[in-house]
Design a protein around this motif. Sequence first.
Motif, PDB file in Angstrom:
ATOM      1  N   UNK A 131       0.814  -1.142  -0.119  1.00  0.00           N
ATOM      2  CA  UNK A 131      -0.035  -0.061  -0.098  1.00  0.00           C
ATOM      3  C   UNK A 131       0.798   1.372   0.045  1.00  0.00           C
TER       4      UNK A 131
ATOM      5  N   UNK B 126       0.767   5.137   0.501  1.00  0.00           N
ATOM      6  CA  UNK B 126      -0.050   6.271   1.273  1.00  0.00           C
ATOM      7  C   UNK B 126      -0.052   7.406   0.407  1.00  0.00           C
ATOM      8  N   UNK B 127      -0.192   7.492  -0.907  1.00  0.00           N
ATOM      9  CA  UNK B 127      -0.367   8.825  -1.703  1.00  0.00           C
ATOM     10  C   UNK B 127      -1.314   8.653  -2.819  1.00  0.00           C
ATOM     11  N   UNK B 128      -1.985   9.567  -2.793  1.00  0.00           N
ATOM     12  CA  UNK B 128      -2.958   9.492  -4.129  1.00  0.00           C
ATOM     13  C   UNK B 128      -2.197   9.786  -5.495  1.00  0.00           C
TER      14      UNK B 128
ATOM     15  N   UNK C  70      -1.503  13.659  -6.152  1.00  0.00           N
ATOM     16  CA  UNK C  70      -0.432  13.873  -5.153  1.00  0.00           C
ATOM     17  C   UNK C  70       0.861  13.486  -5.940  1.00  0.00           C
TER      18      UNK C  70
ATOM     19  N   UNK D 182       1.960  15.448  -8.742  1.00  0.00           N
ATOM     20  CA  UNK D 182       2.213  16.985  -8.113  1.00  0.00           C
ATOM     21  C   UNK D 182       3.581  17.039  -7.841  1.00  0.00           C
TER      22      UNK D 182
ATOM     23  N   UNK E 161      -4.957  14.864   2.767  1.00  0.00           N
ATOM     24  CA  UNK E 161      -4.597  14.315   1.457  1.00  0.00           C
ATOM     25  C   UNK E 161      -4.294  12.871   1.164  1.00  0.00           C
ATOM     26  N   UNK E 162      -4.226  12.220   2.613  1.00  0.00           N
ATOM     27  CA  UNK E 162      -3.906  10.877   2.671  1.00  0.00           C
ATOM     28  C   UNK E 162      -5.126   9.855   1.855  1.00  0.00           C
ATOM     29  N   UNK E 163      -4.808   8.957   1.054  1.00  0.00           N
ATOM     30  CA  UNK E 163      -5.913   8.102   0.666  1.00  0.00           C
ATOM     31  C   UNK E 163      -6.517   7.437   1.840  1.00  0.00           C
ATOM     32  N   UNK E 164      -5.966   7.228   2.846  1.00  0.00           N
ATOM     33  CA  UNK E 164      -6.341   6.847   4.304  1.00  0.00           C
ATOM     34  C   UNK E 164      -7.788   7.473   4.801  1.00  0.00           C
TER      35      UNK E 164
ATOM     36  N   UNK F 130      -8.500  -3.866   3.037  1.00  0.00           N
ATOM     37  CA  UNK F 130      -7.672  -4.048   1.934  1.00  0.00           C
ATOM     38  C   UNK F 130      -8.636  -4.508   0.643  1.00  0.00           C
TER      39      UNK F 130
ATOM     40  N   UNK G 204      -9.336   0.856   3.079  1.00  0.00           N
ATOM     41  CA  UNK G 204      -8.470   0.769   4.175  1.00  0.00           C
ATOM     42  C   UNK G 204      -8.250   2.106   5.136  1.00  0.00           C
TER      43      UNK G 204
ATOM     44  N   UNK H 176      -7.990  21.353   0.826  1.00  0.00           N
ATOM     45  CA  UNK H 176      -9.071  21.138  -0.152  1.00  0.00           C
ATOM     46  C   UNK H 176      -9.450  19.540   0.138  1.00  0.00           C
TER      47      UNK H 176
ATOM     48  N   UNK I 202      -9.990  14.177  -1.553  1.00  0.00           N
ATOM     49  CA  UNK I 202      -9.290  13.906  -2.853  1.00  0.00           C
ATOM     50  C   UNK I 202     -10.023  13.317  -3.708  1.00  0.00           C
ATOM     51  N   UNK I 203     -10.936  12.367  -3.207  1.00  0.00           N
ATOM     52  CA  UNK I 203     -11.793  11.606  -4.151  1.00  0.00           C
ATOM     53  C   UNK I 203     -12.920  11.075  -3.297  1.00  0.00           C
TER      54      UNK I 203
END
Lengths: 202, 185
Positions: free
Chosen positions: A29, A31-33, A36, A39, B75-78, B122, B127, B179, B182-183
């Motif tokens: 995993x 941990x960043x989109x 991002x 960027x 901004x973390x996907x988590x 997962x 997650x 912002x 993110x999604x």
Amino acid sequence: MVKKTLTPQCPVDISEDDVLQAMKAINGFLDITPADFKEVYIFAYQQAMDRLSKSIVAKKIMIQDVVSVQKEDSLLHAAELMADHGISGLPVLNSLKNVVGILSEKDFFFEMGESKKQSFMRVIVKCLKNKGCTAISLRNQTVGDIMTSPPVTVREDTSVFEIANIFDEKKINRVPVVDKSSKLSGIVTRSDIVLSYCMRIT
Amino acid sequence: MNREFGTMTYFNKMRGVTKSPPQVSLAEMLWSWIGAFVGMTPLAYINYNYLIESDLVLIIGSFGASAVLIYGAIRSPLAQPRNLIGGHVISALIGVATYQLFPDALWIAAPVAVATAIAAMHATKTLHPPGGASALIAVIGSDKIHALGYLYAIIPVGLGAFIMLVVALIVNNIPNSRRYPEFWI
């Protein structure tokens, strides 16, 4: 001297999908989109370009085995040298190995073409207009007669960034590099700059 | 070309390969604080002023962890809405199910609940670290929580996460530098 931001020669056209594919290839995993990451990548790339272009200097990228001529040499000799080596310009040295001028294809075009503009096509235009197609007038001239002088030169510690700016402003394709005693030590051409931007310098 | 397994290779992996990311700005610290304060207040207020005498709770430990993510690392996907809601609810359901499977062997139920919650999050791309806490809390309880059964997944877990999400959407988008999300999907 006006300093511009240089556009990288190597494209930074990374897409979010490229990033996604890369993330899939990495196990675990992250941990960043993707957005991002893209960027960060673009900033980091610019950062690297700036750093390298300012830190890589002429001495690192120049060619040291330089083909040169002297003022007194005939244009035939100079032209043969350029043809044999497949180059489009030569530094002109004096007996002390100082650079006193540059001789390039443009100087030949200037003499041969119509309206004194420096391009091969201007020469063709003159030819096709039946105004004379030959370089006969140049037979009796020497390098010193048509060379560009004084020459633009750079030092061994001039950065790639500055050199690229010089190429852009002076509209030239090569620049001789001189050492601390003003003697020729190498030459940097446009293609050397491009190679350095693609970060092939180790 | 595979290297032969040796003790050195295994322990070498523990050395670490990079640096920790940079410290955030003062503005980030401030807005994280504000978001967490505003987000936790409704849960705490309702819980302590209305629910103490009742069978319900609204504030559980896993929400403190969620606050870190959805107000502090936005901004973390988590920290995204899908992860917040999906992760909590899925983990809560797994936690309750595991407890009801092993009500007299909590020493088994606890690890099974947490581990299964992680795997399930997962698998569903939800997650969310506090989800592991929601699953664990379903097992270790308080008795009040055990008594809720599957309602636990709605109150406190689903509702609490939802209230925190609404606050996050409002507060995180106030400063120019931030912002959220993110999604969604």
